[in-house]
Design a protein around this motif. Structure first.
Motif, PDB file in Angstrom:
ATOM      1  N   GLY A   1       6.205  16.523  -4.652  1.00 24.14           N
ATOM      2  CA  GLY A   1       5.251  16.389  -3.755  1.00 24.14           C
ATOM      3  C   GLY A   1       5.803  15.453  -2.817  1.00 24.14           C
ATOM      4  O   GLY A   1       6.599  14.690  -2.887  1.00 24.14           O
ATOM      5  N   PRO A   2       5.180  15.275  -1.316  1.00 34.06           N
ATOM      6  CA  PRO A   2       5.485  14.320  -0.552  1.00 34.06           C
ATOM      7  C   PRO A   2       5.321  12.965  -0.967  1.00 34.06           C
ATOM      8  O   PRO A   2       4.190  12.639  -1.190  1.00 34.06           O
ATOM      9  CB  PRO A   2       4.643  14.769   0.678  1.00 34.06           C
ATOM     10  CG  PRO A   2       4.327  16.089   0.446  1.00 34.06           C
ATOM     11  CD  PRO A   2       4.143  16.227  -1.012  1.00 34.06           C
ATOM     12  N   GLY A   3       6.347  12.096  -1.049  1.00 35.42           N
ATOM     13  CA  GLY A   3       6.082  10.755  -1.482  1.00 35.42           C
ATOM     14  C   GLY A   3       6.804   9.801  -0.781  1.00 35.42           C
ATOM     15  O   GLY A   3       6.806   8.589  -1.334  1.00 35.42           O
ATOM     16  N   VAL A   4       7.190   9.829   0.496  1.00 32.56           N
ATOM     17  CA  VAL A   4       8.030   8.928   1.543  1.00 32.56           C
ATOM     18  C   VAL A   4       7.207   8.939   2.765  1.00 32.56           C
ATOM     19  O   VAL A   4       6.928  10.035   3.097  1.00 32.56           O
ATOM     20  CB  VAL A   4       9.171   9.249   1.606  1.00 32.56           C
ATOM     21  CG1 VAL A   4      10.028   8.136   2.517  1.00 32.56           C
ATOM     22  CG2 VAL A   4      10.096   9.515   0.389  1.00 32.56           C
ATOM     23  N   ASP A   5       6.791   7.771   3.133  1.00 35.44           N
ATOM     24  CA  ASP A   5       6.119   7.411   4.266  1.00 35.44           C
ATOM     25  C   ASP A   5       4.724   8.093   4.299  1.00 35.44           C
ATOM     26  O   ASP A   5       4.486   9.076   5.302  1.00 35.44           O
ATOM     27  CB  ASP A   5       6.926   7.733   5.476  1.00 35.44           C
ATOM     28  CG  ASP A   5       7.920   6.832   5.702  1.00 35.44           C
ATOM     29  OD1 ASP A   5       8.152   5.872   4.943  1.00 35.44           O
ATOM     30  OD2 ASP A   5       8.747   7.280   6.791  1.00 35.44           O
ATOM     31  N   VAL A   6       3.988   8.094   2.970  1.00 43.26           N
ATOM     32  CA  VAL A   6       2.561   8.769   3.274  1.00 43.26           C
ATOM     33  C   VAL A   6       1.425   7.764   3.574  1.00 43.26           C
ATOM     34  O   VAL A   6       1.277   6.739   3.127  1.00 43.26           O
ATOM     35  CB  VAL A   6       2.373   9.147   1.719  1.00 43.26           C
ATOM     36  CG1 VAL A   6       0.945   9.823   1.573  1.00 43.26           C
ATOM     37  CG2 VAL A   6       3.419   9.905   1.103  1.00 43.26           C
ATOM     38  N   HIS A   7       0.890   7.999   4.744  1.00 46.34           N
ATOM     39  CA  HIS A   7      -0.379   7.529   5.192  1.00 46.34           C
ATOM     40  C   HIS A   7      -1.913   7.951   4.199  1.00 46.34           C
ATOM     41  O   HIS A   7      -1.858   8.999   4.301  1.00 46.34           O
ATOM     42  CB  HIS A   7      -0.696   8.135   6.762  1.00 46.34           C
ATOM     43  CG  HIS A   7      -1.768   7.523   7.308  1.00 46.34           C
ATOM     44  ND1 HIS A   7      -1.745   6.490   7.999  1.00 46.34           N
ATOM     45  CD2 HIS A   7      -2.877   8.135   7.583  1.00 46.34           C
ATOM     46  CE1 HIS A   7      -3.161   6.292   8.605  1.00 46.34           C
ATOM     47  NE2 HIS A   7      -3.789   7.430   8.398  1.00 46.34           N
ATOM     48  N   SER A   8      -2.427   6.891   4.205  1.00 48.08           N
ATOM     49  CA  SER A   8      -3.717   7.211   3.675  1.00 48.08           C
ATOM     50  C   SER A   8      -4.701   6.065   3.634  1.00 48.08           C
ATOM     51  O   SER A   8      -4.376   5.227   4.314  1.00 48.08           O
ATOM     52  CB  SER A   8      -3.406   7.572   1.882  1.00 48.08           C
ATOM     53  OG  SER A   8      -4.756   8.340   1.529  1.00 48.08           O
ATOM     54  N   SER A   9      -5.983   6.225   2.931  1.00 53.47           N
ATOM     55  CA  SER A   9      -6.842   5.111   3.052  1.00 53.47           C
ATOM     56  C   SER A   9      -6.590   3.915   2.332  1.00 53.47           C
ATOM     57  O   SER A   9      -5.706   3.772   1.357  1.00 53.47           O
ATOM     58  CB  SER A   9      -8.245   5.641   2.654  1.00 53.47           C
ATOM     59  OG  SER A   9      -7.978   6.365   1.358  1.00 53.47           O
ATOM     60  N   TRP A  10      -7.128   2.637   2.756  1.00 54.42           N
ATOM     61  CA  TRP A  10      -6.937   1.371   2.266  1.00 54.42           C
ATOM     62  C   TRP A  10      -8.319   0.585   2.203  1.00 54.42           C
ATOM     63  O   TRP A  10      -8.978   0.763   3.255  1.00 54.42           O
ATOM     64  CB  TRP A  10      -6.022   0.712   2.844  1.00 54.42           C
ATOM     65  CG  TRP A  10      -5.255  -0.610   2.195  1.00 54.42           C
ATOM     66  CD1 TRP A  10      -5.546  -1.860   2.561  1.00 54.42           C
ATOM     67  CD2 TRP A  10      -4.286  -0.323   1.031  1.00 54.42           C
ATOM     68  NE1 TRP A  10      -4.653  -2.524   1.542  1.00 54.42           N
ATOM     69  CE2 TRP A  10      -4.115  -1.717   0.591  1.00 54.42           C
ATOM     70  CE3 TRP A  10      -3.572   0.670   0.621  1.00 54.42           C
ATOM     71  CZ2 TRP A  10      -3.216  -1.971  -0.429  1.00 54.42           C
ATOM     72  CZ3 TRP A  10      -2.713   0.488  -0.581  1.00 54.42           C
ATOM     73  CH2 TRP A  10      -2.593  -0.896  -1.008  1.00 54.42           C
ATOM     74  N   PRO A  11      -8.448  -0.269   1.284  1.00 51.42           N
ATOM     75  CA  PRO A  11      -9.762  -1.032   1.323  1.00 51.42           C
ATOM     76  C   PRO A  11      -9.823  -1.824   2.386  1.00 51.42           C
ATOM     77  O   PRO A  11      -8.933  -2.208   3.188  1.00 51.42           O
ATOM     78  CB  PRO A  11      -9.458  -1.858  -0.111  1.00 51.42           C
ATOM     79  CG  PRO A  11      -8.522  -1.007  -0.768  1.00 51.42           C
ATOM     80  CD  PRO A  11      -7.665  -0.466   0.095  1.00 51.42           C
ATOM     81  N   GLY A  12     -11.204  -1.825   2.743  1.00 51.91           N
ATOM     82  CA  GLY A  12     -11.583  -2.601   4.210  1.00 51.91           C
ATOM     83  C   GLY A  12     -11.399  -1.827   5.271  1.00 51.91           C
ATOM     84  O   GLY A  12     -11.387  -2.265   6.287  1.00 51.91           O
ATOM     85  N   ALA A  13     -12.102  -0.357   5.076  1.00 54.06           N
ATOM     86  CA  ALA A  13     -11.929   0.465   6.242  1.00 54.06           C
ATOM     87  C   ALA A  13     -10.628   0.909   6.813  1.00 54.06           C
ATOM     88  O   ALA A  13     -10.405   0.965   8.016  1.00 54.06           O
ATOM     89  CB  ALA A  13     -13.127   0.098   7.165  1.00 54.06           C
ATOM     90  N   GLY A  14      -9.515   0.374   6.179  1.00 54.77           N
ATOM     91  CA  GLY A  14      -8.115   0.379   6.723  1.00 54.77           C
ATOM     92  C   GLY A  14      -7.397   1.595   6.114  1.00 54.77           C
ATOM     93  O   GLY A  14      -7.626   2.598   5.479  1.00 54.77           O
ATOM     94  N   TYR A  15      -6.020   1.606   6.429  1.00 57.10           N
ATOM     95  CA  TYR A  15      -5.074   2.505   6.181  1.00 57.10           C
ATOM     96  C   TYR A  15      -3.687   2.115   5.803  1.00 57.10           C
ATOM     97  O   TYR A  15      -3.501   0.730   6.493  1.00 57.10           O
ATOM     98  CB  TYR A  15      -4.808   3.395   7.243  1.00 57.10           C
ATOM     99  CG  TYR A  15      -6.213   4.386   7.656  1.00 57.10           C
ATOM    100  CD1 TYR A  15      -6.724   5.210   7.116  1.00 57.10           C
ATOM    101  CD2 TYR A  15      -7.086   3.521   8.719  1.00 57.10           C
ATOM    102  CE1 TYR A  15      -8.073   5.848   7.561  1.00 57.10           C
ATOM    103  CE2 TYR A  15      -8.304   4.153   9.029  1.00 57.10           C
ATOM    104  CZ  TYR A  15      -8.718   5.350   8.381  1.00 57.10           C
ATOM    105  OH  TYR A  15      -9.970   5.657   8.841  1.00 57.10           O
ATOM    106  N   LYS A  16      -2.924   2.713   5.176  1.00 54.45           N
ATOM    107  CA  LYS A  16      -1.380   2.162   4.953  1.00 54.45           C
ATOM    108  C   LYS A  16      -0.638   3.133   4.600  1.00 54.45           C
ATOM    109  O   LYS A  16      -1.159   4.247   4.065  1.00 54.45           O
ATOM    110  CB  LYS A  16      -1.611   1.287   3.636  1.00 54.45           C
ATOM    111  CG  LYS A  16      -0.278   0.257   3.569  1.00 54.45           C
ATOM    112  CD  LYS A  16      -0.634  -0.770   2.486  1.00 54.45           C
ATOM    113  CE  LYS A  16      -1.093  -2.015   2.998  1.00 54.45           C
ATOM    114  NZ  LYS A  16      -0.979  -3.322   2.036  1.00 54.45           N
TER     115      LYS A  16
END
Length: 388
Positions: free
Chosen positions: A317-332
């Protein structure tokens, strides 16, 4: 899992033969004087908590006993594996970790490249009606992108709530079940209407134990989850046997309609000529092991591979430079087989919405519909998973 090694907790897993939890508990007492409690008899307490009042805990749903034992007791139980009786396997419990991730550059566009590469951005399926369990560090329950979603939680880490104090769990849940449209960047979630079962099996520091994972699997099965996603594990050495306990548990899960999908691991350094074997528990034959590719379709430098007959990569599956949710209403944006695994789990949920097939049937559909890539099967298995 990069930079971590498998280590024993000092406890043991005892695999009991099918439908032998009662007689197995009696055998533990007879052979080693170990008295156990059964999770079928006690509700609302974790295995770790129950161990404070007994020598062992029988996870009734899975047919596994978690015990503490001295050297003589361990010897007696190890010898019982080769004798007629209810004890099928005996092994040391391992410490497991959130599969190590690597920060990467942010991404732009309407959808993440992972959704585009798997065709999830064009799929009419949303996973609605399908229950997906993600066993990890928990979930940021206040993240605005998950507001209004059907979310069920369970914590199997003593003293910690499901709220994600690490970040890893929120990131992988976002990929598998987050939104396909977001006001704050690209859409990044695959099964955007699936029911989310967030199981905390790793603590806020990112590690846990086999027993916590097994409790999470038992919880997922009892809740009727069609898919279990696990971006966690422990490193293995070439030729190291897979866990008989986890393999039998996976078989039992399959028999009840639950497919377990796990990260292959990040121990490779392909640029230096090193391909590491698939880690625990993804190296079990009845657990689908997921490797990682980048946006150009190349195998990720860190992605573990098939190096012997013990554990093999089943899909990527796609596993490099994957953008997604992060705690604190953030993204990483992160990289790792941790990030590839929830892509596969999300697509499994899309397929499950469209077909009554479960377990091995769902595994077969994931493999048959995967896009063949110009990589050896030892690295990519059946290929890059594709949404229906």
């Amino acid at each position: 899992m990069a930079g971590t090694e498998s280590s024993a907790t000092g406890r043991y897993l005892v695999l009991l033969e099918d439908d032998s939890t009662v007689v197995g508990a009696r055998e533990l007492t007879r052979l080693a004087g170990i008295r156990t409690v059964n999770t079928a008899d006690i509700v609302g307490a974790s295995a770790a908590e129950l161990l404070g009042a007994a020598d062992g805990v029988v996870l009734n749903e899975l047919g596994i006993a978690l015990i503490t034992a001295g050297a003589d007791q361990a010897t007696a139980l190890s010898e019982a594996v080769n004798a007629p009786g209810p004890i099928a396997a005996f092994e040391a419990e391992r410490t497991v970790y959130a599969i190590g991730d690597q920060p990467a550059a942010p991404v732009d566009g309407e959808f993440t490249w992972g959704l585009q590469a798997t065709r999830a951005d064009r799929s009419a399926a949303t996973g609605k009606g399908v229950r997906v369990a993600v066993l990890d560090t928990g979930l940021d329950l206040q993240h605005p992108d998950l507001a209004g979603r059907d979310i069920v939680t369970g914590s199997f880490v003593p003293g910690e709530e499901v709220q994600d104090g690490h970040g890893h769990g929120t990131h992988v849940i976002g990929t598998s079940c987050g939104p396909r449209t977001s006001q704050n960047g690209p859409g990044y979630g695959i099964a955007s209407e699936a029911s989310i079962y967030a199981g905390k099996v790793l603590g806020n520091e990112g590690s846990g134990s086999d027993s916590g994972i097994l409790e999470g699997i038992s919880w997922a099965i009892s809740n009727g989850c069609s898919v279990v996603s696990m971006s966690l594990g422990a490193a293995t050495e070439p030729g190291q046997p897979f866990s008989e306990a986890f393999e039998r548990v996976a078989q039992r899960a399959m028999a009840k309609g639950t497919l377990i999908i796990a990260a292959a691991g990040n121990e490779s350094a392909r640029g230096q000529g090193t391909v590491a074997p698939v880690g625990h528990p993804a190296n079990c034959p009845s657990i689908m092991a997921v490797g990682a590719v980048d946006a150009q379709g190349a195998i990720a430098d860190f992605s573990c591979g098939t190096v012997d007959e013990i554990g093999q990569v089943d899909v990527v599956g796609p596993g490099v430079d994957v953008h997604s949710s992060w705690p604190g209403a953030g993204y990483k944006t992160l990289s790792g087989t941790s990030m590839a695994t929830p892509h596969v789990a999300g697509i499994a949920a899309l397929l499950a919405q469209q077909t009554p097939e479960r377990a091995w049937g769902l595994w077969a559909r994931l493999a048959q519909t995967a896009r063949r890539v110009p990589l050896p099967s030892t690295d990519a298995g059946a290929g890059l998973v594709q949404a229906p």
